[in-house]
Motif scaffolding. Structure first.
Motif, PDB file in Angstrom:
ATOM      1  N   VAL A  55       0.732  -1.117  -0.045  1.00 36.18           N
ATOM      2  CA  VAL A  55      -0.158   0.097  -0.004  1.00 36.18           C
ATOM      3  C   VAL A  55       0.817   1.148  -0.069  1.00 36.18           C
ATOM      4  CG1 VAL A  55      -1.811   1.235   1.422  1.00 36.18           C
ATOM      5  CG2 VAL A  55      -1.726  -1.298   1.078  1.00 36.18           C
ATOM      6  N   THR A  56       1.781   1.193   1.001  1.00 35.57           N
ATOM      7  CA  THR A  56       2.683   2.579   1.030  1.00 35.57           C
ATOM      8  C   THR A  56       3.476   2.534  -0.156  1.00 35.57           C
ATOM      9  OG1 THR A  56       2.583   2.294   3.449  1.00 35.57           O
ATOM     10  CG2 THR A  56       4.436   3.715   2.518  1.00 35.57           C
ATOM     11  N   GLY A  57       4.241   1.637  -0.745  1.00 33.57           N
ATOM     12  CA  GLY A  57       4.952   1.577  -1.770  1.00 33.57           C
ATOM     13  C   GLY A  57       4.511   2.057  -2.978  1.00 33.57           C
ATOM     14  N   ASN A  58       3.055   1.319  -3.219  1.00 32.49           N
ATOM     15  CA  ASN A  58       2.527   1.962  -4.222  1.00 32.49           C
ATOM     16  C   ASN A  58       1.782   3.306  -4.218  1.00 32.49           C
ATOM     17  OD1 ASN A  58       2.483  -0.719  -5.341  1.00 32.49           O
ATOM     18  ND2 ASN A  58       0.571  -1.254  -4.641  1.00 32.49           N
ATOM     19  N   ASN A  66       4.143   9.767 -11.431  1.00 33.52           N
ATOM     20  CA  ASN A  66       3.226  10.819 -12.052  1.00 33.52           C
ATOM     21  C   ASN A  66       3.737  12.314 -12.189  1.00 33.52           C
ATOM     22  OD1 ASN A  66       1.240   9.010 -12.469  1.00 33.52           O
ATOM     23  ND2 ASN A  66       0.043   9.315 -10.548  1.00 33.52           N
ATOM     24  N   ALA A  67       4.659  12.432 -11.149  1.00 36.43           N
ATOM     25  CA  ALA A  67       5.359  13.875 -10.975  1.00 36.43           C
ATOM     26  C   ALA A  67       6.545  13.875 -12.088  1.00 36.43           C
ATOM     27  CB  ALA A  67       5.645  14.030  -9.594  1.00 36.43           C
ATOM     28  N   PHE A  68       7.049  12.783 -12.271  1.00 30.50           N
ATOM     29  CA  PHE A  68       8.545  12.710 -12.826  1.00 30.50           C
ATOM     30  C   PHE A  68       8.421  11.684 -13.839  1.00 30.50           C
ATOM     31  CE2 PHE A  68       9.091  14.380  -8.711  1.00 30.50           C
ATOM     32  CZ  PHE A  68       9.930  15.587  -9.014  1.00 30.50           C
ATOM     33  N   PRO A  69       7.933  11.935 -15.151  1.00 36.45           N
ATOM     34  CA  PRO A  69       7.908  10.982 -16.278  1.00 36.45           C
ATOM     35  C   PRO A  69       9.131  10.385 -16.613  1.00 36.45           C
ATOM     36  CG  PRO A  69       7.209  12.908 -17.045  1.00 36.45           C
ATOM     37  CD  PRO A  69       7.559  13.177 -15.296  1.00 36.45           C
ATOM     38  N   GLN A  70      10.334  11.098 -16.418  1.00 33.78           N
ATOM     39  CA  GLN A  70      11.597  10.449 -16.680  1.00 33.78           C
ATOM     40  C   GLN A  70      12.141   9.528 -16.069  1.00 33.78           C
ATOM     41  OE1 GLN A  70      10.952  13.595 -15.090  1.00 33.78           O
ATOM     42  NE2 GLN A  70      12.641  14.727 -14.504  1.00 33.78           N
ATOM     43  N   PHE A  71      11.219   9.091 -14.964  1.00 32.99           N
ATOM     44  CA  PHE A  71      11.682   7.887 -14.111  1.00 32.99           C
ATOM     45  C   PHE A  71      10.675   6.766 -14.515  1.00 32.99           C
ATOM     46  CE2 PHE A  71      12.809  11.062 -10.786  1.00 32.99           C
ATOM     47  CZ  PHE A  71      14.228  11.022 -10.923  1.00 32.99           C
ATOM     48  N   GLN A  72      11.284   5.694 -14.731  1.00 30.95           N
ATOM     49  CA  GLN A  72      10.351   4.541 -15.051  1.00 30.95           C
ATOM     50  C   GLN A  72      10.013   3.276 -13.637  1.00 30.95           C
ATOM     51  OE1 GLN A  72      13.169   5.187 -17.325  1.00 30.95           O
ATOM     52  NE2 GLN A  72      11.761   6.504 -18.158  1.00 30.95           N
ATOM     53  N   THR A  73      11.156   3.564 -12.823  1.00 28.30           N
ATOM     54  CA  THR A  73      11.217   2.674 -11.653  1.00 28.30           C
ATOM     55  C   THR A  73      11.555   3.485 -10.328  1.00 28.30           C
ATOM     56  OG1 THR A  73      12.313   1.095 -13.322  1.00 28.30           O
ATOM     57  CG2 THR A  73      12.406   0.608 -10.864  1.00 28.30           C
ATOM     58  N   VAL A  74      10.789   2.912  -9.430  1.00 27.94           N
ATOM     59  CA  VAL A  74      11.017   3.413  -7.965  1.00 27.94           C
ATOM     60  C   VAL A  74      11.766   2.194  -7.213  1.00 27.94           C
ATOM     61  CG1 VAL A  74      10.323   4.384  -5.684  1.00 27.94           C
ATOM     62  CG2 VAL A  74       9.622   5.273  -7.971  1.00 27.94           C
ATOM     63  N   VAL A  75      13.029   2.142  -6.659  1.00 26.59           N
ATOM     64  CA  VAL A  75      13.248   0.792  -5.964  1.00 26.59           C
ATOM     65  C   VAL A  75      13.449   1.189  -4.531  1.00 26.59           C
ATOM     66  CG1 VAL A  75      15.529  -0.508  -5.729  1.00 26.59           C
ATOM     67  CG2 VAL A  75      14.914   0.392  -8.017  1.00 26.59           C
ATOM     68  N   PHE A  76      12.776   0.284  -3.690  1.00 30.34           N
ATOM     69  CA  PHE A  76      12.922   0.447  -2.370  1.00 30.34           C
ATOM     70  C   PHE A  76      13.815  -0.628  -1.701  1.00 30.34           C
ATOM     71  CE2 PHE A  76       8.622   1.621  -3.661  1.00 30.34           C
ATOM     72  CZ  PHE A  76       8.352   2.702  -2.956  1.00 30.34           C
TER      73      PHE A  76
END
Length: 96
Positions: A55-58, A66-76
């Motif tokens: 939930v939090t990760g999503n 959504n704010a930074f379309p230049q990113f494709q991936t967020v790694v935790f």
């Protein structure tokens, strides 16, 4: 990635993400920004919460992507500092 992008991401974290995490005694830190990928680490209660990567990760992933379309991936990166310190202590003990 430029410092300008990092500052923009930090601003997003401060305005939209950190307040929600702080309500649960948590926080988020940027560890690195590479081409198309942002690596973050949750801390506080969020680092050990079972919902941190669901939930939090999503929630976090959606806000950033959504704010930074230049990113494709967020790694935790979810290994807590306590666990890392325990591993360091064990390695030191095994060497000496």
């Amino acid at each position: 990635m430029s410092n300008d992008i990092r500052q923009q991401v930090e601003a997003l974290l401060d305005l939209e993400i950190r307040p929600a995490l702080a309500a649960h005694d948590g926080n988020i830190m940027i560890q690195s920004i590479d081409e198309g990928t942002i690596n973050v680490k949750l801390s506080g209660r969020c680092s050990t919460c079972p919902s941190a990567l669901t939930v939090t990760g999503n929630f976090i992933r959606e806000k950033i992507l959504n704010a930074f379309p230049q990113f494709q991936t967020v790694v935790f990166n979810c290994v807590s500092e306590d666990l890392l310190q325990q591993a360091r202590d064990m390695l030191r003990a095994s060497k000496g």
